[in-house]
Enzyme design. Structure first.
Site, PDB file in Angstrom:
ATOM      1  N   LEU A  68      49.395  37.443  25.032  1.00 51.48           N
ATOM      2  CA  LEU A  68      49.836  36.380  25.918  1.00 51.48           C
ATOM      3  C   LEU A  68      50.184  35.291  24.682  1.00 51.48           C
ATOM      4  CD1 LEU A  68      49.876  35.160  28.654  1.00 51.48           C
ATOM      5  CD2 LEU A  68      47.722  33.872  28.525  1.00 51.48           C
ATOM      6  N   ASP A  69      51.491  35.135  24.754  1.00 46.04           N
ATOM      7  CA  ASP A  69      52.027  34.519  23.615  1.00 46.04           C
ATOM      8  C   ASP A  69      51.488  33.175  23.360  1.00 46.04           C
ATOM      9  OD1 ASP A  69      53.824  36.418  22.930  1.00 46.04           O
ATOM     10  OD2 ASP A  69      55.166  36.170  24.653  1.00 46.04           O
ATOM     11  N   ARG A  70      51.638  32.418  22.067  1.00 47.56           N
ATOM     12  CA  ARG A  70      51.309  31.264  22.036  1.00 47.56           C
ATOM     13  C   ARG A  70      51.693  30.056  22.769  1.00 47.56           C
ATOM     14  NH1 ARG A  70      52.594  28.282  16.159  1.00 47.56           N
ATOM     15  NH2 ARG A  70      51.358  26.439  16.369  1.00 47.56           N
ATOM     16  N   SER A  72      52.492  30.499  25.769  1.00 48.40           N
ATOM     17  CA  SER A  72      52.197  30.864  27.290  1.00 48.40           C
ATOM     18  C   SER A  72      50.466  30.548  27.633  1.00 48.40           C
ATOM     19  CB  SER A  72      52.477  32.243  27.739  1.00 48.40           C
ATOM     20  OG  SER A  72      53.533  32.671  27.365  1.00 48.40           O
TER      21      SER A  72
END
Length: 208
Positions: A68-70, A72
């Protein structure tokens, strides 16, 4: 919303290597649900000193099932169970993942239809997805820092359900149809949901 169909959809693009046998946990099975805040990396260490899972979660020997990207927010499932990780992340499993997405502009019917039916990105066509315009979620928490809005351009919220997981897929999909993502929150992965977890909070799911 029309039922989603994956019949004859080519998914060979993901990997030609045989799947590795997934191992059972070496100790008691652990499943952690974490509401990842914005600007936190989905890992426990970072040489650059940025915020990581270690700043929030005290348990050890668990690993994130998928990224879960930084930039997001929302649900991150951590576990020591390799089979569970595979069930949640491997393309062939097609586990549904629900995202609430704030986009710049108001998508028209053609844009929503394209998201549902699949669009062609640089790494190939996407699987059919769930997509619908919704009101801003009532449970939504303020983001810190707030998104950058342009006064002359309205924003809208989408509920998007994916059955695959490519790098920054939701953002690339909405940009492709002309509506860049401003805020991205993952709400669920398979049977696991955020529930009432607030940003930075986590809980362990009892093993039944």
């Amino acid at each position: 919303m029309n039922p989603l169909s994956f019949k004859n959809h080519n998914v060979k693009r993901f990997s030609k290597r045989p799947a590795k046998e997934q191992s059972a946990p070496k100790g008691p099975r652990k499943v952690i649900l974490f509401n990842k805040p914005f600007d936190v990396l989905p890992q426990f260490t970072d040489e650059a000193g940025r915020a990581t899972l270690k700043d929030y979660i005290s348990l050890t020997d668990v690993y994130a099932a998928g990224r879960l990207d930084r930039d997001s927010e929302g649900l991150l499932v951590l576990t020591n169970d390799g089979k569970l990780q595979a069930a949640l992340t491997q393309p062939g499993k097609r586990t549904g993942k629900i995202y609430y997405v704030q986009v710049e502009g108001v998508p028209d019917d053609a844009a929503v239809k394209a998201l549902r039916e699949g669009i062609t990105l640089k790494d190939g066509p996407t699987l059919p997805a769930g997509a619908e315009i919704i009101d801003e979620p009532e449970w939504l928490w303020p983001r810190n820092p707030p998104i950058r809005e342009r006064k002359a351009i309205p924003t809208a919220w989408l509920k998007i359900t994916l059955y695959e997981g490519r790098n920054r897929q939701v953002r690339r999909m909405t940009a492709h149809v002309g509506f860049p993502t401003l805020r991205l929150i993952r709400f669920s992965m398979g049977e696991y949901t955020l529930g009432d977890l607030q940003p930075g909070q986590w809980k362990e799911i009892p093993h039944v």
